[in-house]
Write a protein that holds these residues in place. Sequence first.
Motif, PDB file in Angstrom:
ATOM      1  N   PHE A 148      -3.442   8.053  -3.092  1.00 27.24           N
ATOM      2  CA  PHE A 148      -2.470   9.022  -3.598  1.00 27.24           C
ATOM      3  C   PHE A 148      -1.079   8.412  -3.764  1.00 27.24           C
ATOM      4  O   PHE A 148      -0.108   9.144  -3.971  1.00 27.24           O
ATOM      5  CB  PHE A 148      -2.404  10.233  -2.672  1.00 27.24           C
ATOM      6  CG  PHE A 148      -3.686  11.016  -2.624  1.00 27.24           C
ATOM      7  CD1 PHE A 148      -3.974  11.965  -3.590  1.00 27.24           C
ATOM      8  CD2 PHE A 148      -4.614  10.775  -1.624  1.00 27.24           C
ATOM      9  CE1 PHE A 148      -5.157  12.670  -3.551  1.00 27.24           C
ATOM     10  CE2 PHE A 148      -5.804  11.485  -1.582  1.00 27.24           C
ATOM     11  CZ  PHE A 148      -6.081  12.428  -2.550  1.00 27.24           C
ATOM     12  N   ALA A 149      -0.987   7.102  -3.655  1.00 31.87           N
ATOM     13  CA  ALA A 149       0.299   6.450  -3.894  1.00 31.87           C
ATOM     14  C   ALA A 149       0.768   6.763  -5.315  1.00 31.87           C
ATOM     15  O   ALA A 149      -0.004   6.677  -6.269  1.00 31.87           O
ATOM     16  CB  ALA A 149       0.164   4.940  -3.697  1.00 31.87           C
ATOM     17  N   GLY A 150       2.008   7.163  -5.447  1.00 34.91           N
ATOM     18  CA  GLY A 150       2.547   7.515  -6.754  1.00 34.91           C
ATOM     19  C   GLY A 150       2.329   8.954  -7.145  1.00 34.91           C
ATOM     20  O   GLY A 150       2.778   9.371  -8.216  1.00 34.91           O
ATOM     21  N   LYS A 152       5.100   8.147   8.194  1.00 37.01           N
ATOM     22  CA  LYS A 152       4.202   8.927   7.351  1.00 37.01           C
ATOM     23  C   LYS A 152       4.275   8.400   5.929  1.00 37.01           C
ATOM     24  O   LYS A 152       5.370   8.179   5.386  1.00 37.01           O
ATOM     25  CB  LYS A 152       4.598  10.408   7.365  1.00 37.01           C
ATOM     26  CG  LYS A 152       3.702  11.294   6.491  1.00 37.01           C
ATOM     27  CD  LYS A 152       4.222  12.716   6.405  1.00 37.01           C
ATOM     28  CE  LYS A 152       4.071  13.432   7.718  1.00 37.01           C
ATOM     29  NZ  LYS A 152       4.406  14.883   7.583  1.00 37.01           N
ATOM     30  N   ARG A 153       3.126   8.181   5.317  1.00 36.97           N
ATOM     31  CA  ARG A 153       3.078   7.701   3.931  1.00 36.97           C
ATOM     32  C   ARG A 153       1.838   8.263   3.246  1.00 36.97           C
ATOM     33  O   ARG A 153       0.870   8.666   3.914  1.00 36.97           O
ATOM     34  CB  ARG A 153       3.043   6.177   3.895  1.00 36.97           C
ATOM     35  CG  ARG A 153       1.742   5.592   4.440  1.00 36.97           C
ATOM     36  CD  ARG A 153       1.579   4.134   4.053  1.00 36.97           C
ATOM     37  NE  ARG A 153       0.247   3.635   4.373  1.00 36.97           N
ATOM     38  CZ  ARG A 153      -0.255   2.483   3.941  1.00 36.97           C
ATOM     39  NH1 ARG A 153       0.471   1.699   3.166  1.00 36.97           N
ATOM     40  NH2 ARG A 153      -1.479   2.104   4.260  1.00 36.97           N
ATOM     41  N   PRO A 154       1.823   8.309   1.928  1.00 33.61           N
ATOM     42  CA  PRO A 154       0.607   8.748   1.233  1.00 33.61           C
ATOM     43  C   PRO A 154      -0.539   7.779   1.497  1.00 33.61           C
ATOM     44  O   PRO A 154      -0.322   6.573   1.682  1.00 33.61           O
ATOM     45  CB  PRO A 154       1.011   8.717  -0.251  1.00 33.61           C
ATOM     46  CG  PRO A 154       2.505   8.751  -0.254  1.00 33.61           C
ATOM     47  CD  PRO A 154       2.928   8.021   0.986  1.00 33.61           C
ATOM     48  N   LEU A 155      -1.743   8.296   1.529  1.00 34.16           N
ATOM     49  CA  LEU A 155      -2.899   7.415   1.545  1.00 34.16           C
ATOM     50  C   LEU A 155      -2.900   6.580   0.267  1.00 34.16           C
ATOM     51  O   LEU A 155      -2.398   7.019  -0.775  1.00 34.16           O
ATOM     52  CB  LEU A 155      -4.190   8.223   1.631  1.00 34.16           C
ATOM     53  CG  LEU A 155      -4.453   8.916   2.979  1.00 34.16           C
ATOM     54  CD1 LEU A 155      -5.609   9.904   2.842  1.00 34.16           C
ATOM     55  CD2 LEU A 155      -4.737   7.897   4.070  1.00 34.16           C
ATOM     56  N   PRO A 156      -3.443   5.352   0.321  1.00 32.26           N
ATOM     57  CA  PRO A 156      -3.413   4.492  -0.867  1.00 32.26           C
ATOM     58  C   PRO A 156      -3.913   5.168  -2.135  1.00 32.26           C
ATOM     59  O   PRO A 156      -3.368   4.950  -3.225  1.00 32.26           O
ATOM     60  CB  PRO A 156      -4.305   3.315  -0.455  1.00 32.26           C
ATOM     61  CG  PRO A 156      -4.136   3.226   1.028  1.00 32.26           C
ATOM     62  CD  PRO A 156      -4.017   4.652   1.496  1.00 32.26           C
ATOM     63  N   ARG A 164      -3.020   2.946  13.318  1.00 29.46           N
ATOM     64  CA  ARG A 164      -3.028   4.232  12.626  1.00 29.46           C
ATOM     65  C   ARG A 164      -3.143   5.343  13.665  1.00 29.46           C
ATOM     66  O   ARG A 164      -3.989   5.294  14.553  1.00 29.46           O
ATOM     67  CB  ARG A 164      -4.190   4.289  11.650  1.00 29.46           C
ATOM     68  CG  ARG A 164      -4.261   5.548  10.820  1.00 29.46           C
ATOM     69  CD  ARG A 164      -5.346   5.443   9.751  1.00 29.46           C
ATOM     70  NE  ARG A 164      -4.927   4.629   8.621  1.00 29.46           N
ATOM     71  CZ  ARG A 164      -5.349   3.378   8.390  1.00 29.46           C
ATOM     72  NH1 ARG A 164      -6.193   2.790   9.217  1.00 29.46           N
ATOM     73  NH2 ARG A 164      -4.913   2.698   7.339  1.00 29.46           N
ATOM     74  N   LEU A 165      -2.275   6.354  13.555  1.00 35.17           N
ATOM     75  CA  LEU A 165      -2.311   7.481  14.472  1.00 35.17           C
ATOM     76  C   LEU A 165      -3.225   8.598  13.984  1.00 35.17           C
ATOM     77  O   LEU A 165      -3.846   9.296  14.778  1.00 35.17           O
ATOM     78  CB  LEU A 165      -0.897   8.039  14.670  1.00 35.17           C
ATOM     79  CG  LEU A 165       0.103   7.114  15.376  1.00 35.17           C
ATOM     80  CD1 LEU A 165       1.490   7.725  15.360  1.00 35.17           C
ATOM     81  CD2 LEU A 165      -0.343   6.842  16.808  1.00 35.17           C
ATOM     82  N   GLY A 166      -3.280   8.785  12.682  1.00 38.27           N
ATOM     83  CA  GLY A 166      -4.109   9.848  12.138  1.00 38.27           C
ATOM     84  C   GLY A 166      -3.866  10.009  10.660  1.00 38.27           C
ATOM     85  O   GLY A 166      -2.989   9.358  10.087  1.00 38.27           O
ATOM     86  N   HIS A 167      -4.658  10.846  10.030  1.00 39.72           N
ATOM     87  CA  HIS A 167      -4.483  11.085   8.597  1.00 39.72           C
ATOM     88  C   HIS A 167      -4.995  12.464   8.244  1.00 39.72           C
ATOM     89  O   HIS A 167      -5.807  13.072   8.955  1.00 39.72           O
ATOM     90  CB  HIS A 167      -5.211  10.023   7.770  1.00 39.72           C
ATOM     91  CG  HIS A 167      -6.703  10.044   7.922  1.00 39.72           C
ATOM     92  ND1 HIS A 167      -7.509  10.828   7.138  1.00 39.72           N
ATOM     93  CD2 HIS A 167      -7.528   9.394   8.781  1.00 39.72           C
ATOM     94  CE1 HIS A 167      -8.779  10.644   7.495  1.00 39.72           C
ATOM     95  NE2 HIS A 167      -8.811   9.786   8.494  1.00 39.72           N
ATOM     96  N   GLY A 168      -4.461  12.992   7.143  1.00 38.30           N
ATOM     97  CA  GLY A 168      -4.935  14.244   6.583  1.00 38.30           C
ATOM     98  C   GLY A 168      -5.617  13.977   5.264  1.00 38.30           C
ATOM     99  O   GLY A 168      -6.121  12.874   5.011  1.00 38.30           O
ATOM    100  N   GLY A 169      -5.607  14.978   4.395  1.00 38.40           N
ATOM    101  CA  GLY A 169      -6.298  14.820   3.126  1.00 38.40           C
ATOM    102  C   GLY A 169      -5.613  13.866   2.169  1.00 38.40           C
ATOM    103  O   GLY A 169      -6.273  13.224   1.350  1.00 38.40           O
ATOM    104  N   MET A 170      -4.270  13.743   2.261  1.00 39.55           N
ATOM    105  CA  MET A 170      -3.534  12.944   1.287  1.00 39.55           C
ATOM    106  C   MET A 170      -2.553  11.948   1.916  1.00 39.55           C
ATOM    107  O   MET A 170      -2.067  11.053   1.224  1.00 39.55           O
ATOM    108  CB  MET A 170      -2.757  13.866   0.339  1.00 39.55           C
ATOM    109  CG  MET A 170      -3.630  14.788  -0.491  1.00 39.55           C
ATOM    110  SD  MET A 170      -2.660  15.946  -1.475  1.00 39.55           S
ATOM    111  CE  MET A 170      -1.879  14.839  -2.655  1.00 39.55           C
ATOM    112  N   ALA A 171      -2.246  12.109   3.190  1.00 39.22           N
ATOM    113  CA  ALA A 171      -1.247  11.251   3.828  1.00 39.22           C
ATOM    114  C   ALA A 171      -1.755  10.773   5.183  1.00 39.22           C
ATOM    115  O   ALA A 171      -2.697  11.331   5.747  1.00 39.22           O
ATOM    116  CB  ALA A 171       0.070  12.003   3.991  1.00 39.22           C
ATOM    117  N   GLU A 172      -1.118   9.720   5.683  1.00 35.25           N
ATOM    118  CA  GLU A 172      -1.476   9.187   6.984  1.00 35.25           C
ATOM    119  C   GLU A 172      -0.212   8.907   7.776  1.00 35.25           C
ATOM    120  O   GLU A 172       0.891   8.814   7.220  1.00 35.25           O
ATOM    121  CB  GLU A 172      -2.300   7.902   6.834  1.00 35.25           C
ATOM    122  CG  GLU A 172      -1.547   6.742   6.204  1.00 35.25           C
ATOM    123  CD  GLU A 172      -2.404   5.498   6.073  1.00 35.25           C
ATOM    124  OE1 GLU A 172      -3.502   5.456   6.651  1.00 35.25           O
ATOM    125  OE2 GLU A 172      -1.965   4.558   5.387  1.00 35.25           O
TER     126      GLU A 172
END
Length: 322
Positions: A50-52, A44-48, A17-25
Motif C-alpha cells: 500500500f505504499a503510495g 507506523k508505515r503503510p505495508l509495502p 515488527r510489533l504488529g500490523h493491520g490490513g494496510m499498515a504496520e
Amino acid sequence: MADDLPAAIGPYPVLRRLGHGGMAEVLLARSLGASGFERLVAIKRPLPAFAGDGELERLLIAEARVGARIAHRNLVAVHGLGLHEGTYYVVMDYVEGADLDTLRRRHAAVPALVVHLVAEVLLGLHHLHALPDDAGRPLGLVHRDVSPSNVLVSRGGEVKLADYGIAKATYLAGDTQANVRRGKYAYMSPEQVAGRPLDGRSDQFGVGVMLVELLTGRRPFDGQGDGPAAVLDRIRRAEPPDLSALPPALIPVAERCLRAQPEERHPDALAMREALLDAMPAAARLGPPEVAAWEAVAIEPEGDASGRPRTSTVRTTADEPD
C-alpha cells in the motif's frame, strides 16, 4: 513478512515488527542522539503493498498533525512525520505492554479496575476534545475509534489511548463522508453510523460499549451470530441494550452514554468519568500499581524466558474490526 523487515526507516534503525493491520504496520526502532543517547520508538508505515496509497498517506499525515499537539499522560504522543523512499511514516511513543483487548481476553479485570481503566481513557478523551488551535479556538476533535484495541496499557500500569489517524476537527473543511464510517463498527455511535455531524459525545458512546464489554465480555449491540450489517442496524435504531449483567451501580452510567441522542448522554467525558467514580468509589483508590499487577497476570503466558512480553502492541490505523 519477516523477510522484508527494513534495516532502517529514515534515521531510525529497525529492531522488529510489533504488529500490523490490513494496510499498515508498526515497527520497533531506535532513536539515536549524541553521546550514545538512544530511546525506543514505534514507527507506523503503510505495508509495502500500500505504499503510495493516497488515502492511507492522508491518514498518517492527519495522525501526525493531531499527535503533534498532544501532551497528556493518557494519550500516545507523536514525535514526528518522515518520508522514507517515497513513503510517509509516523514516529510515536513505544508503549511496552499490550492493548486492552488482548488483556481482557486473557484475564478479566474486576469491576473497580475496569472503572479505573475507563476513567483514565476518559481523561485522555477530555484532553483531546478540548485541544485548541494556534489561535486558542477549540479544534473540536473527535477520536472516532474508541475501542479496547486502541487502548494501550504499559508494563508500568499507564493507560494510553492511541490512533488519531481518523480523528477529525469538526470546524475544518474536509471529506467528512470518507471518514464517518471508519473505525470499528461495533463501537460506532448512531450518529456516526448514520453519517451525521459528530462531537465528543460520539466518543462517549464508544466508551460505553467498551465499558460493557470489559465488564461482561460481550458488546451490548452484538447478537448471536450477527455480522456487521446486523450490528450496525441495531446501533442505528439505537435499541436500548440489556445491561442487567452489569454491577447495578454502573447501569445508569452505561445506559446514559449509550442513548441514541448525543444531548441525552453525559455532557462531556469528564462528567462521565465523575459519574463512574461516584458509582464505584473503590476505583478512585486504584492506580498504576494495580493496573500493572493485573497486566502481569494477563500477559504472563505470552512472556519469554526473561519474563518480558513477546510483543508490545501499538495498533495501526488500518486494523480490521473484530
